[in-house]
Design a protein around this motif. Structure first.
Motif, mmCIF file in Angstrom:
data_model
loop_
_atom_site.group_PDB
_atom_site.id
_atom_site.type_symbol
_atom_site.label_atom_id
_atom_site.label_comp_id
_atom_site.label_asym_id
_atom_site.label_seq_id
_atom_site.Cartn_x
_atom_site.Cartn_y
_atom_site.Cartn_z
ATOM 1 N N ALA A 177 54.490 80.533 -22.729
ATOM 2 C CA ALA A 177 53.762 81.371 -21.769
ATOM 3 C C ALA A 177 52.402 81.743 -22.345
ATOM 4 C CB ALA A 177 54.575 82.615 -21.451
ATOM 5 N N GLU A 183 53.615 84.187 -18.147
ATOM 6 C CA GLU A 183 54.417 85.269 -18.727
ATOM 7 C C GLU A 183 55.427 85.781 -17.705
ATOM 8 O OE1 GLU A 183 50.977 86.933 -21.818
ATOM 9 O OE2 GLU A 183 51.485 88.074 -20.007
ATOM 10 N N SER A 197 52.991 90.052 -24.415
ATOM 11 C CA SER A 197 52.508 89.718 -23.070
ATOM 12 C C SER A 197 51.865 90.948 -22.439
ATOM 13 C CB SER A 197 53.658 89.222 -22.200
ATOM 14 O OG SER A 197 54.667 90.207 -22.092
#
Length: 291
Positions: A177, A183, A197
């Protein structure tokens, strides 16, 4: 490692609470590329509680601060007519949310966001966006709004007047990601939120969707839901395996039938009697006569 609640369960049980709107707002902001603020949740016809539907699918209908409608649906089971279902869902909303006698300029803008846990269609990407445009059949130009329509409707393209569709093929995501959307897809796919994230809404998800915040009864119901998802997917796998086995058996039977008919044709060409051909091939005399 912190464990988080699956998104479909959160949609049905938690994200309808205004205090948790930030989670869904974050996903929609990331996906649509503009700041989305949810005004309130609306009733949706397919948010049902039947034994099958309660774990196979769940949906949520929201109205944003601009009065646009956003239908978010999670689908766990394979559905070959899912594209038509998306069309039906938006069409139903168009007619439900305009009063009889109102002008067509009052038709609401609709976004259809579909999170699917099965292989839908044929494509290499995990995220798709669909719009409506009108292209010239001879000049290949795209039909545009007039200056008056742009001023009246506050949009700059015809496509923005029509429903827009987003499809997230969650099971097809198998990479690191690196972007905010990835994400989110990673969380939808695995139930885990990547370390570091910062996609909109994921910080709220970290705070509000932790499994260890659930009560004992909530946790019991949640694990039953997970068990049902596993059973559902096992059934799908079994059905596919049985279907392939049946297909192979049917193919072998068709091959044997063709071989018999080919032999019968050669015997007919040699002038052999039909009763001898029938005895040799197992075909009926009527089948032989039709060759």
């Amino acid at each position: 490692m912190t464990n988080y609640i699956r998104f479909d369960w959160a949609m049905k049980r938690m994200l309808r609470n205004k205090a948790n709107f930030g989670v869904l707002e974050g996903l929609l902001t990331t996906l649509l590329g503009e700041k989305i603020t949810i005004r309130h949740m609306l009733e949706s016809e397919s948010n049902q509680e039947e034994e099958y539907d309660k774990y196979n699918r769940v949906d949520m209908l929201a109205e944003n601060s601009k009065g646009e409608l956003i239908l978010v649906e999670v689908q766990n089971n394979n559905e070959f007519a899912y594209f038509q279902r998306m069309l039906f869902g938006t069409s139903k909303l168009v007619t439900e949310y305009i009063k009889r006698g109102e002008g067509y300029q009052n038709v609401r803008k609709i976004y259809s966001v579909n999170i699917v846990y099965f292989s839908l269609g044929h494509g290499s990407d995990y995220a798709y966006h669909g719009t409506t445009e009108f292209r010239g059949m001879h000049d290949n130009d795209i039909l545009q709004l007039s200056p008056f329509q742009v001023e009246k409707f506050k949009v700059d393209t015809v496509s923005k007047l029509f429903p827009e569709y987003y499809i997230l093929k969650v099971n097809d995501f198998n990479r690191l990601a690196k972007t905010p959307l990835e994400e989110w897809i990673y969380y939808l796919n695995t139930g885990n939120i990547p370390e570091g994230s910062n996609a909109p809404g994921l910080d709220e998800a970290r705070q509000r969707l932790q499994i260890d915040r659930m009560t004992k009864d909530e946790l019991s119901a949640y694990y039953r839901h997970l068990d049902n998802i596993v059973i559902l997917r096992d059934n799908i796998t079994t059905e596919r395996a049985e279907g392939r086995a049946e297909g192979r058996a049917e193919g072998r039977a068709e091959g044997r039938d063709k071989e018999k008919k080919d032999i019968a044709k050669k015997m007919l060409a040699l002038g052999m009697d039909k009763d001898i051909i029938a005895s040799a091939t197992g075909l009926s005399e009527s089948e032989i006569a039709s060759l």
